[in-house]
Design an enzyme around this catalytic site. Structure first.
Site, mmCIF file in Angstrom:
data_model
loop_
_atom_site.group_PDB
_atom_site.id
_atom_site.type_symbol
_atom_site.label_atom_id
_atom_site.label_comp_id
_atom_site.label_asym_id
_atom_site.label_seq_id
_atom_site.Cartn_x
_atom_site.Cartn_y
_atom_site.Cartn_z
ATOM 1 N N ARG A 228 0.842 -1.193 0.000
ATOM 2 C CA ARG A 228 0.000 0.000 0.000
ATOM 3 C C ARG A 228 0.882 1.250 0.000
ATOM 4 O O ARG A 228 1.944 1.284 0.628
ATOM 5 C CB ARG A 228 -0.899 0.034 1.242
ATOM 6 C CG ARG A 228 -2.090 -0.901 1.161
ATOM 7 C CD ARG A 228 -3.124 -0.434 0.129
ATOM 8 N NE ARG A 228 -4.272 -1.314 0.033
ATOM 9 C CZ ARG A 228 -4.395 -2.332 -0.816
ATOM 10 N NH1 ARG A 228 -3.420 -2.626 -1.670
ATOM 11 N NH2 ARG A 228 -5.500 -3.046 -0.845
ATOM 12 N N HIS A 276 -0.025 0.205 -9.709
ATOM 13 C CA HIS A 276 -0.834 -0.673 -8.844
ATOM 14 C C HIS A 276 -1.377 -1.866 -9.646
ATOM 15 O O HIS A 276 -2.591 -2.083 -9.723
ATOM 16 C CB HIS A 276 -1.984 0.121 -8.196
ATOM 17 C CG HIS A 276 -2.541 -0.565 -6.971
ATOM 18 N ND1 HIS A 276 -2.998 0.125 -5.863
ATOM 19 C CD2 HIS A 276 -2.714 -1.884 -6.671
ATOM 20 C CE1 HIS A 276 -3.434 -0.740 -4.962
ATOM 21 N NE2 HIS A 276 -3.276 -1.972 -5.433
HETATM 22 P P1 NDP Z 1 -2.189 -11.487 4.971
HETATM 23 O O1 NDP Z 1 -3.206 -10.930 5.898
HETATM 24 O O2 NDP Z 1 -2.332 -12.897 4.524
HETATM 25 O O3 NDP Z 1 -0.729 -11.357 5.634
HETATM 26 C C1 NDP Z 1 -0.317 -10.228 6.322
HETATM 27 C C2 NDP Z 1 1.054 -10.494 6.932
HETATM 28 O O4 NDP Z 1 1.546 -9.261 7.496
HETATM 29 C C3 NDP Z 1 1.037 -11.523 8.063
HETATM 30 O O5 NDP Z 1 2.185 -12.334 8.012
HETATM 31 C C4 NDP Z 1 1.081 -10.649 9.314
HETATM 32 O O6 NDP Z 1 1.677 -11.240 10.454
HETATM 33 C C5 NDP Z 1 1.950 -9.513 8.832
HETATM 34 N N1 NDP Z 1 1.767 -8.309 9.672
HETATM 35 C C6 NDP Z 1 0.626 -7.609 9.883
HETATM 36 N N2 NDP Z 1 0.856 -6.590 10.725
HETATM 37 C C7 NDP Z 1 2.153 -6.664 11.068
HETATM 38 C C8 NDP Z 1 2.992 -5.916 11.930
HETATM 39 N N3 NDP Z 1 2.525 -4.869 12.640
HETATM 40 N N4 NDP Z 1 4.286 -6.275 12.055
HETATM 41 C C9 NDP Z 1 4.784 -7.339 11.381
HETATM 42 N N5 NDP Z 1 4.032 -8.103 10.531
HETATM 43 C C10 NDP Z 1 2.750 -7.764 10.391
HETATM 44 O O7 NDP Z 1 -2.119 -10.499 3.708
HETATM 45 P P2 NDP Z 1 -1.789 -10.855 2.188
HETATM 46 O O8 NDP Z 1 -0.473 -11.527 2.153
HETATM 47 O O9 NDP Z 1 -2.927 -11.519 1.539
HETATM 48 O O10 NDP Z 1 -1.705 -9.379 1.551
HETATM 49 C C11 NDP Z 1 -0.794 -8.403 2.021
HETATM 50 C C12 NDP Z 1 -1.123 -7.046 1.421
HETATM 51 O O11 NDP Z 1 -0.746 -6.986 0.042
HETATM 52 C C13 NDP Z 1 -2.613 -6.667 1.391
HETATM 53 O O12 NDP Z 1 -3.044 -6.227 2.644
HETATM 54 C C14 NDP Z 1 -2.635 -5.574 0.339
HETATM 55 O O13 NDP Z 1 -2.466 -4.314 0.945
HETATM 56 C C15 NDP Z 1 -1.438 -5.874 -0.558
HETATM 57 N N6 NDP Z 1 -1.836 -6.240 -1.917
HETATM 58 C C16 NDP Z 1 -1.389 -5.470 -2.968
HETATM 59 C C17 NDP Z 1 -1.704 -5.783 -4.267
HETATM 60 C C18 NDP Z 1 -1.174 -5.013 -5.413
HETATM 61 O O14 NDP Z 1 -1.586 -5.251 -6.560
HETATM 62 N N7 NDP Z 1 -0.241 -4.080 -5.213
HETATM 63 C C19 NDP Z 1 -2.556 -6.953 -4.570
HETATM 64 C C20 NDP Z 1 -2.945 -7.704 -3.410
HETATM 65 C C21 NDP Z 1 -2.605 -7.347 -2.126
HETATM 66 P P3 NDP Z 1 1.023 -12.552 11.148
HETATM 67 O O15 NDP Z 1 1.291 -13.667 10.162
HETATM 68 O O16 NDP Z 1 1.787 -12.712 12.384
HETATM 69 O O17 NDP Z 1 -0.430 -12.267 11.312
HETATM 70 C C1 OXD Z 2 -5.649 -5.778 -3.342
HETATM 71 C C2 OXD Z 2 -5.099 -4.879 -4.357
HETATM 72 O O1 OXD Z 2 -5.599 -5.472 -2.154
HETATM 73 O O2 OXD Z 2 -5.314 -5.115 -5.561
HETATM 74 O O3 OXD Z 2 -6.146 -6.849 -3.723
HETATM 75 O O4 OXD Z 2 -4.413 -3.910 -4.008
#
Ligand code: NDP
Ligand code: OXD
Length: 313
Positions: A228, A276
């Site tokens: 993000r 994006h």
């Molecule tokens: P998940 O919810 O599966 O994973 C999130 C991870 O982040 C987990 O391992 C979690 O830890 C960790 N995390 C959360 N908060 C913290 C913190 N404060 N400190 C350390 N680690 C933290 O998310 P996804 O993998 O599915 O997606 C991640 C992000 O990717 C989405 O939220 C979105 O913003 C972005 N995205 C972007 C896209 C693009 O096209 N640019 C497309 C799709 C997604 P824990 O395992 O311990 O809970």
């Molecule tokens: C998502 C994205 O969060 O596309 O899926 O950014």
């Protein structure tokens, strides 16, 4: 009973048509139609408008078009119903493709060769072996874990950082704020795949950039942000790319999207911008996933891939 498709700013019609075909008789409405709001049980949403949920008194769940739910969770009138996020193998593959493309580009010094090509310079640079380069993945969830595993298969040394401790073959894991400095100090290419929460907002800042390991990757450490825009302090990113704190950055997401024409990032040769697109939600897969979920839920099955509102992701 009905499903409402609410995608302001996007072309809703292909989604609506696919949902109608997939749900075969189950009423599907597009925001903007004459919607019988009290009959809506499910809303499929992305970046919801302020009045998105008004009058949805029978709502049972919110389906998020995206994997990231930050725009939903900060909605001022978010109903107290479960939120299901999109989890999809193609999206995961697509994100790992993007991450691998950026990491290998920086590791193989392609960015340097582009500058040489423009200047018609023939100079052989020798990248260090992949094993000597450590890629640090922030966020080891659905997307981060897959990217980390695949980077490991390519031979990179891989570090991973998450909130709770993880065990992933071939990945050295770090957990929690107390381990962040150690994680950075062992990392040459930092990949951000965190969700946007109060804790993670602004995490890509000058102190983070200065904490990365120096001396291993020719040109300096690199940041790849595919999560993000509000994870990064853009002014710090610009300064770090100019003063050599960072050798380069690949950025898919921005504080303001589309990235404004006046942003200094556009003009930086060591900043690799994409609009994006790292992992776009696929219509066919999204409709199949949420239609199956809706049907099963109507039959009494529990919803899956639910957002934890307390954690913020
Ligand atoms: P998940 O919810 O599966 O994973 C999130 C991870 O982040 C987990 O391992 C979690 O830890 C960790 N995390 C959360 N908060 C913290 C913190 N404060 N400190 C350390 N680690 C933290 O998310 P996804 O993998 O599915 O997606 C991640 C992000 O990717 C989405 O939220 C979105 O913003 C972005 N995205 C972007 C896209 C693009 O096209 N640019 C497309 C799709 C997604 P824990 O395992 O311990 O809970
Ligand atoms: C998502 C994205 O969060 O596309 O899926 O950014």
């Amino acid at each position: 009973m009905a499903l409402l498709v609410h995608l302001p700013g996007l072309d809703q019609s292909p989604w609506v048509e696919r949902f109608r075909r997939a749900l075969d008789g189950y009423p599907v409405y597009a925001e903007g139609d004459a919607v019988p709001r009290s009959e809506i049980r499910y809303v499929f949403a992305w970046k919801p408008a302020p009045d998105a949920f008004e009058g949805l008194d029978s709502l049972r769940a919110i389906f998020s078009l995206g994997a990231g739910v930050d725009a939903l969770l900060t909605h001022p009138n978010l109903p107290d119903v479960p939120i299901v996020r999109f989890v999809d193998a193609d999206m995961t593959q697509s994100m790992s493709d993007y991450v691998i493309a950026q990491v290998t580009m920086h590791h193989r010094l392609i960015s340097r060769y582009q500058a040489h090509q423009r200047a018609k310079v023939w100079t052989q640079l020798y990248p260090p072996p992949a094993t000597a380069i450590a890629v640090g993945v922030m966020g080891l969830g659905v997307l981060g874990e897959d990217a980390a595993r695949k980077l490991g298969m390519l031979g990179f040394t891989v570090n991973g950082w998450s909130r709770s401790r993880k065990s992933i073959d071939g990945v050295e894991t770090f957990a929690g704020a107390e381990a962040f400095a150690d994680f950075l100090a062992a990392t040459d290419i930092l990949v951000n795949l965190l969700p946007l929460t109060e804790e993670t907002q602004g995490i890509l800042n000058m102190a983070t950039f200065k904490g990365l390991r120096r001396g291993k990757l020719p040109g300096g450490p690199v940041v790849v942000n595919a999560a993000r825009g509000r994870h990064q302090i853009e002014a710090d990113l610009v300064e770090a790319l100019k003063d050599g704190t960072l050798g380069a950055a690949s950025v898919d997401v921005f504080e303001v999207e589309p990235l404004p024409k006046q942003s200094p990032l556009w003009a930086l040769d060591n900043c690799y911008i994409t609009p994006h697109i790292a992992a776009v939600s696929n219509e066919a897969n999204g409709v199949r996933y949420f239609s199956d979920m809706l049907r099963a839920h109507e039959r009494g099955a529990p919803l899956t891939n639910l957002v934890d509102r307390e954690r913020g992701y």
